[in-house]
Design an enzyme around this catalytic site. Structure first.
Site, short mmCIF file in Angstrom:
data_model
loop_
_atom_site.label_atom_id
_atom_site.label_comp_id
_atom_site.label_asym_id
_atom_site.label_seq_id
_atom_site.Cartn_x
_atom_site.Cartn_y
_atom_site.Cartn_z
N GLY A 1 0.31 -5.30 0.41
CA GLY A 1 -0.73 -5.27 -0.62
C GLY A 1 -0.32 -6.00 -1.90
N GLU B 1 1.77 -6.54 7.09
CA GLU B 1 0.74 -5.75 7.76
C GLU B 1 0.88 -5.67 9.27
OE1 GLU B 1 0.31 -7.44 5.05
OE2 GLU B 1 -1.23 -6.56 3.77
N ILE C 1 0.86 -1.19 0.00
CA ILE C 1 0.00 0.00 0.00
C ILE C 1 0.89 1.24 0.00
CG2 ILE C 1 -0.14 0.21 2.53
CD1 ILE C 1 -3.29 0.54 0.65
N ASP D 1 -6.11 -7.08 5.14
CA ASP D 1 -7.56 -7.10 4.87
C ASP D 1 -7.91 -7.09 3.39
OD1 ASP D 1 -6.75 -4.54 4.39
OD2 ASP D 1 -8.12 -3.56 5.79
N ASP E 1 -1.32 -9.49 -1.27
CA ASP E 1 -2.78 -9.58 -1.47
C ASP E 1 -3.08 -9.77 -2.96
OD1 ASP E 1 -3.86 -9.04 1.21
OD2 ASP E 1 -3.07 -7.01 0.96
#
Ligand SMILES: CC/C=C\C=C\CC(=O)SCCNC(=O)CCNC(=O)[C@H](O)C(C)(C)COP(=O)(O)OP(=O)(O)OC[C@H]1O[C@@H](n2cnc3c(N)ncnc32)[C@H](O)[C@@H]1OP(=O)(O)O
Length: 285
Positions: free
Chosen positions: A126, A149, A70, A157, A129
């Site tokens: 991310g 994270e 992120i 998430d 992810d």
């Protein structure tokens, strides 16, 4: 093909090819995922899914790293941004924001066409992810990974905790997510997170493109059907999965692709298949 994205670039492998490259394209930020990335990714996936010229999509990163996770500059604005003084309303607004970011990775998973990740350098937070939503993953020797994270006081998430266990097993997913430790390309291969390691970024790009072209030469109905049935079977018992594929094939075995594949096999020639058609109604997978 529209390619007016701020954070992405879409390139066709060559004019005759149905392999398309979707490139994370913020190299100055190590391809950190910004709010724009989460808006553009589902748009790009939807346009590639709709485009009959596309059979296989390769996601890669421009510059030194695949993805640094992120964008840390947007993280605080995501968690603090609210248009209400009421805590309940703010929480509900944040929940919807997180769900819309999740949709970017779900768009990869739900794309009818196979999506392959080609990872070099860092793949963090991310980035993990994103690759766990892809159908196949390959990396170069220099790749490294971290489910970062917890170090930022966040419960991951955007899909890793949901998708990684079925790729590397529950215990490995738990260990990697709780420790946030960095792991190498070699360990990623041993865990089954990546299918193959290539010596360098250019060997990775070349090798993955060759594999993608191989998949793209097969019956598009069989390829998209295989992805759809495998994905759905993850959630079903063996008995339910067998029932599902029987129903699927009772509709698909009547296609022209079967005759073409069998006669090409018998005549020792390359098969030629018609393209898939785009959706008649948008949003239907
Ligand atoms: C609702 C919440 C939803 C999602 C949450 C997701 C959580 C995550 O993604 S957690 C992971 C967040 N990412 C990180 O913690 C990675 C931080 N970066 C690094 O560890 C390193 O930069 C590296 C990726 C390992 C690469 O190292 P190196 O090659 O040595 O480059 P650097 O010199 O460290 O970085 C160059 C330059 O890029 C900036 N940068 C790096 N990562 C990010 C990032 N994620 N966001 C924004 N900017 C990033 C770094 O600060 C440097 O900037 P300069 O201005 O050049 O100093």
């Amino acid at each position: 093909m529209e390619s007016s994205y701020k954070t992405l670039e879409i390139i066709r492998n060559n004019t005759d090819s149905s392999v398309f490259h979707l490139i994370l394209n913020r190299p100055s930020h190590l391809n950190a995922l910004s709010l724009d990335s989460f808006i553009e990714l589902p748009k790009a996936l939807s346009s590639l899914d709709q485009n009959p010229d596309v059979s296989v999509i390769i996601i890669s990163g421009a510059g030194k790293h695949f993805c640094s996770g992120i964008d840390l500059n947007s993280l605080s604005s995501i968690s603090q941004q609210s248009s209400s003084d009421d805590k309940g309303r703010s929480s509900e607004q944040l929940r919807r924001k997180i769900k819309s970011m999740q949709a970017a990775n779900t768009a990869i998973e739900q794309c009818r066409k196979p999506v392959i990740a080609a990872i070099h350098g860092a793949c963090i937070g991310g980035g993990v992810d994103l690759i766990t939503a892809c159908d196949i993953r390959y990396c170069s020797e220099d790749a490294f990974f971290s489910i970062k994270e917890v170090d930022l006081a966040i419960v991951a998430d955007l899909g890793t905790l949901q998708r990684l266990p079925s790729i590397v097993g529950y215990a490995n997913a738990m260990e990697l997510a709780l420790t946030a430790r960095r792991f190498s390309s070699r360990e990623a291969k041993d865990l089954g997170l990546v299918s193959q390691i290539f010596g360098s970024k250019s060997e990775l790009d070349h090798g993955v493109t060759k594999i993608a072209e191989g998949i793209a030469s097969k019956s598009p109905l069989a390829v998209t059907g295989t992805k759809a049935v495998l994905l759905r079977s993850r959630e079903l018992s063996v008995e339910q999965g067998l029932d599902y594929v029987a129903t699927w094939n009772s509709a698909m075995l009547i296609s022209n692709d079967l005759n073409e594949a069998v006669s090409a096999q018998m005549m020792k020639r390359r098969p030629r298949f018609a393209k898939l058609i785009g959706n008649l109604v948008s949003g239907v997978h």
